[in-house]
Design an enzyme around this catalytic site. Structure first.
Site, PDB file in Angstrom:
ATOM      1  N   ASP A 101       0.643  -1.287  -0.013  1.00  0.00           N
ATOM      2  CA  ASP A 101      -0.380   0.331  -0.042  1.00  0.00           C
ATOM      3  C   ASP A 101       0.887   1.713  -0.076  1.00  0.00           C
ATOM      4  OD1 ASP A 101      -1.933   2.088   0.532  1.00  0.00           O
ATOM      5  OD2 ASP A 101      -3.135   0.734   1.840  1.00  0.00           O
TER       6      ASP A 101
ATOM      7  N   HIS B 116       0.898   7.733   3.819  1.00  0.00           N
ATOM      8  CA  HIS B 116       1.706   7.211   4.720  1.00  0.00           C
ATOM      9  C   HIS B 116       2.863   7.760   4.656  1.00  0.00           C
ATOM     10  CE1 HIS B 116      -2.424   5.071   5.574  1.00  0.00           C
ATOM     11  NE2 HIS B 116      -2.142   5.290   3.564  1.00  0.00           N
TER      12      HIS B 116
ATOM     13  N   ILE C  15       0.744   9.234   9.084  1.00  0.00           N
ATOM     14  CA  ILE C  15      -0.213   8.823   9.580  1.00  0.00           C
ATOM     15  C   ILE C  15       0.044   7.300   9.021  1.00  0.00           C
ATOM     16  CG2 ILE C  15      -1.809  10.918   9.872  1.00  0.00           C
ATOM     17  CD1 ILE C  15      -3.973   8.928   8.159  1.00  0.00           C
TER      18      ILE C  15
ATOM     19  N   GLY D  53      -4.360   1.885   7.950  1.00  0.00           N
ATOM     20  CA  GLY D  53      -5.448   1.332   9.537  1.00  0.00           C
ATOM     21  C   GLY D  53      -4.494   0.037   9.839  1.00  0.00           C
TER      22      GLY D  53
HETATM   23  C1  LIG Z   1      -8.144   2.016   1.596  1.00  0.00           C
HETATM   24  C2  LIG Z   1      -7.038   2.202   1.664  1.00  0.00           C
HETATM   25  C3  LIG Z   1      -6.231   3.657   1.171  1.00  0.00           C
HETATM   26  C4  LIG Z   1      -6.011   3.156   3.271  1.00  0.00           C
HETATM   27  C5  LIG Z   1      -6.388   4.902   4.246  1.00  0.00           C
HETATM   28  C6  LIG Z   1      -5.708   4.874   5.361  1.00  0.00           C
HETATM   29  O1  LIG Z   1      -4.703   3.890   5.858  1.00  0.00           O
HETATM   30  S1  LIG Z   1      -6.392   5.436   6.333  1.00  0.00           S
HETATM   31  C7  LIG Z   1      -5.297   5.747   7.521  1.00  0.00           C
HETATM   32  C8  LIG Z   1      -6.620   4.704   8.796  1.00  0.00           C
HETATM   33  N1  LIG Z   1      -7.904   5.543   8.750  1.00  0.00           N
HETATM   34  C9  LIG Z   1      -8.153   6.751   9.858  1.00  0.00           C
HETATM   35  O2  LIG Z   1      -6.976   7.186  10.608  1.00  0.00           O
HETATM   36  C10 LIG Z   1      -9.103   6.589  10.225  1.00  0.00           C
HETATM   37  C11 LIG Z   1      -9.772   7.039  11.556  1.00  0.00           C
HETATM   38  N2  LIG Z   1     -11.027   7.347  11.833  1.00  0.00           N
HETATM   39  C12 LIG Z   1     -11.532   8.898  11.784  1.00  0.00           C
HETATM   40  O3  LIG Z   1     -10.250   9.475  11.494  1.00  0.00           O
HETATM   41  C13 LIG Z   1     -12.732   9.240  12.190  1.00  0.00           C
HETATM   42  O4  LIG Z   1     -12.961   8.203  12.409  1.00  0.00           O
HETATM   43  C14 LIG Z   1     -13.641   9.454  10.174  1.00  0.00           C
HETATM   44  C15 LIG Z   1     -13.186  10.677   9.600  1.00  0.00           C
HETATM   45  C16 LIG Z   1     -13.585   7.999   9.514  1.00  0.00           C
HETATM   46  C17 LIG Z   1     -15.152   9.632  10.725  1.00  0.00           C
HETATM   47  O5  LIG Z   1     -15.352  10.545  11.535  1.00  0.00           O
HETATM   48  P1  LIG Z   1     -16.678  11.794  11.560  1.00  0.00           P
HETATM   49  O6  LIG Z   1     -16.457  12.100  12.755  1.00  0.00           O
HETATM   50  O7  LIG Z   1     -16.713  12.584  10.308  1.00  0.00           O
HETATM   51  O8  LIG Z   1     -17.509  10.813  11.340  1.00  0.00           O
HETATM   52  P2  LIG Z   1     -19.275  10.527  12.304  1.00  0.00           P
HETATM   53  O9  LIG Z   1     -18.686   9.835  13.663  1.00  0.00           O
HETATM   54  O10 LIG Z   1     -19.734  11.932  12.412  1.00  0.00           O
HETATM   55  O11 LIG Z   1     -19.609  10.308  11.930  1.00  0.00           O
HETATM   56  C18 LIG Z   1     -20.627  10.248   9.850  1.00  0.00           C
HETATM   57  C19 LIG Z   1     -21.201   8.371  10.095  1.00  0.00           C
HETATM   58  O12 LIG Z   1     -20.384   7.785   8.955  1.00  0.00           O
HETATM   59  C20 LIG Z   1     -20.652   7.027  10.253  1.00  0.00           C
HETATM   60  N3  LIG Z   1     -18.743   6.400  10.457  1.00  0.00           N
HETATM   61  C21 LIG Z   1     -17.682   7.658  11.560  1.00  0.00           C
HETATM   62  N4  LIG Z   1     -16.422   6.559  11.825  1.00  0.00           N
HETATM   63  C22 LIG Z   1     -16.371   5.551  10.541  1.00  0.00           C
HETATM   64  C23 LIG Z   1     -15.958   4.971  10.064  1.00  0.00           C
HETATM   65  N5  LIG Z   1     -14.447   4.516  10.807  1.00  0.00           N
HETATM   66  N6  LIG Z   1     -16.403   3.650   9.603  1.00  0.00           N
HETATM   67  C24 LIG Z   1     -17.146   3.428   9.003  1.00  0.00           C
HETATM   68  N7  LIG Z   1     -17.858   4.456   8.876  1.00  0.00           N
HETATM   69  C25 LIG Z   1     -17.946   5.819   9.980  1.00  0.00           C
HETATM   70  C26 LIG Z   1     -21.066   6.830  11.339  1.00  0.00           C
HETATM   71  O13 LIG Z   1     -21.514   5.944  11.652  1.00  0.00           O
HETATM   72  C27 LIG Z   1     -21.983   8.351  10.770  1.00  0.00           C
HETATM   73  O14 LIG Z   1     -23.125   7.353  10.168  1.00  0.00           O
HETATM   74  P3  LIG Z   1     -24.409   7.206  11.108  1.00  0.00           P
HETATM   75  O15 LIG Z   1     -24.389   6.579  12.083  1.00  0.00           O
HETATM   76  O16 LIG Z   1     -24.937   9.056  10.666  1.00  0.00           O
HETATM   77  O17 LIG Z   1     -25.411   7.201   9.400  1.00  0.00           O
END
Ligand SMILES: CCC/C=C/C(=O)SCCNC(=O)CCNC(=O)[C@H](O)C(C)(C)COP(=O)([O-])OP(=O)([O-])OC[C@H]1O[C@@H](n2cnc3c(N)ncnc32)[C@H](O)[C@@H]1OP(=O)([O-])[O-]
Length: 317
Positions: free
Chosen positions: A213, A218, A233, A236
């Site tokens: 990846d 990253h 970062i 995930g």
């Molecule tokens: C793939 C290859 C690329 C890889 C990239 C990486 O590794 S990146 C590094 C690894 N990744 C990271 O570092 C990411 C770490 N995570 C974050 O930064 C935050 O959790 C976010 C930005 C994903 C969402 O935050 P926010 O404050 O904007 O969200 P909110 O609480 O306002 O909810 C809004 C709606 O979304 C829903 N929902 C919420 N979270 C998730 C979720 N995780 N998952 C799914 N759904 C989620 C929640 O249920 C709600 O729906 P509902 O219930 O209303 O129908």
């Protein structure tokens, strides 16, 4: 058209759901299994750790290195012939705002340490969350020679800034799987059955990316800043690998074959170098877990691991 210098986002669900992904052939050599294990911290604290050395080293009499179950989460990396898991017609978004939201893995057969496999891919979910679109991609992987189905990965991708494509009073939501299959994790108030602490290295993401990846989020400080972070970062799936190792060490005597399913929701980004503390609670055959970044005292990941059996010392009678 671009907005604020960022590419404009648009989602056409009909086009996205009609897309037929090509089948993808890939080879996973033994070296990849060991490289992945190092990337998720195996033997990072102790190079002769007797619960982990078999994940990176052929011991006397052992024919193969054993694969950590989350190794299979690498298979979707090769979807769209290497152009990325999220290359779906009808979905246009700013790639710098993409975050990995969740990962769900089912393992059906022992994971070979060297294999030729075939991925079948489909869109399993698409949701308009207003400020974001959530895209779920399901990758079912079979052994090329026998056709036996090995595992399934459902990758949930959070596309910030790409929501609002449907009527806000009835936001679009589509799934192909039962709603109860991925349950929300409520973390118990009780004392955890086990706690495991692990130090990620400053170079953790640079090592993990060699498993396939290469997203510059990253590794490239400028790209990380555009995405809203002070520095690159951790992937995930790297954090998920640390959590899976914590469960396997704490409940399976280091045997990775004891795992059936794994689920994780990424709650917050992790910076390489942070200490990950994984708290685990036994609930039947499931181990519920929550991983925290110790330095910030913030939960970064929560989920569960379904095991084939729980050691009797942890069974509540
Ligand atoms: C793939 C290859 C690329 C890889 C990239 C990486 O590794 S990146 C590094 C690894 N990744 C990271 O570092 C990411 C770490 N995570 C974050 O930064 C935050 O959790 C976010 C930005 C994903 C969402 O935050 P926010 O404050 O904007 O969200 P909110 O609480 O306002 O909810 C809004 C709606 O979304 C829903 N929902 C919420 N979270 C998730 C979720 N995780 N998952 C799914 N759904 C989620 C929640 O249920 C709600 O729906 P509902 O219930 O209303 O129908």
């Amino acid at each position: 058209m671009a907005t604020n210098g960022r590419p404009a986002a648009s989602v056409d669900p009909d086009v996205a759901l009609a897309y037929k992904f090509p089948e993808v052939n890939l080879r996973a050599p033994c070296r990849d299994v060991a490289l992945y294990a190092l990337g998720v911290g195996a033997c990072g604290a102790d190079a002769v750790d007797d619960k982990e050395l078999h994940l990176v080293h052929h011991r006397d009499g052992q024919r193969h290195i054993k694969a950590i179950p989350t190794f299979v989460s690498l298979f979707p990396n090769k979807n769209s012939n290497g152009r990325g898991i999220i290359n779906v017609p009808g979905i246009h978004f700013d790639a710098s705002l993409l975050l990995h939201g969740q990962q769900y893995i089912e393992i059906y057969k022992p994971i070979p340490s060297c294999a030729s496999v075939v991925n079948k891919v489909k869109v399993a979910g698409l949701h308009d969350k207003g400020k974001a679109t959530i895209l779920e991609i399901e990758t079912t992987t079979s052994l090329k020679d026998s056709g036996e189905v090995l595992c399934m990965n459902r990758s949930t991708i959070f596309l910030r800034g790409a929501g609002g494509f449907s009527d806000s009073s009835r936001p679009y939501s589509y799934t192909t799987y039962p709603a109860n299959q991925i349950s929300r994790i409520s973390i118990p108030n009780s004392t955890p059955s086990a706690v495991y602490e692990d130090q990620t290295q400053q170079s953790q993401a640079l090592l993990y990316r060699l498993s396939g990846d290469y997203n510059p989020l990253h590794s490239d400080p400028m790209v990380a800043q555009v995405a809203g972070f002070t520095r690159p970062i951790l992937h995930g799936l790297c954090t998920l690998g640390f959590a899976a190792r914590a469960v396997i060490k704490s409940f399976c005597h280091g045997d990775p074959a004891a795992v059936r399913n794994i689920f994780g929701r990424f709650l917050l980004h992790v910076y390489p170098g942070e200490t990950l503390v994984t708290e685990m609670w036994v609930d039947g055959q499931r181990v519920q877990y929550q991983t925290k970044a110790k330095e910030r005292d913030r939960a970064v990941l929560s989920g569960y691991v379904l095991l084939k059996h729980i050691p009797s010392s942890f069974v509540v009678v």
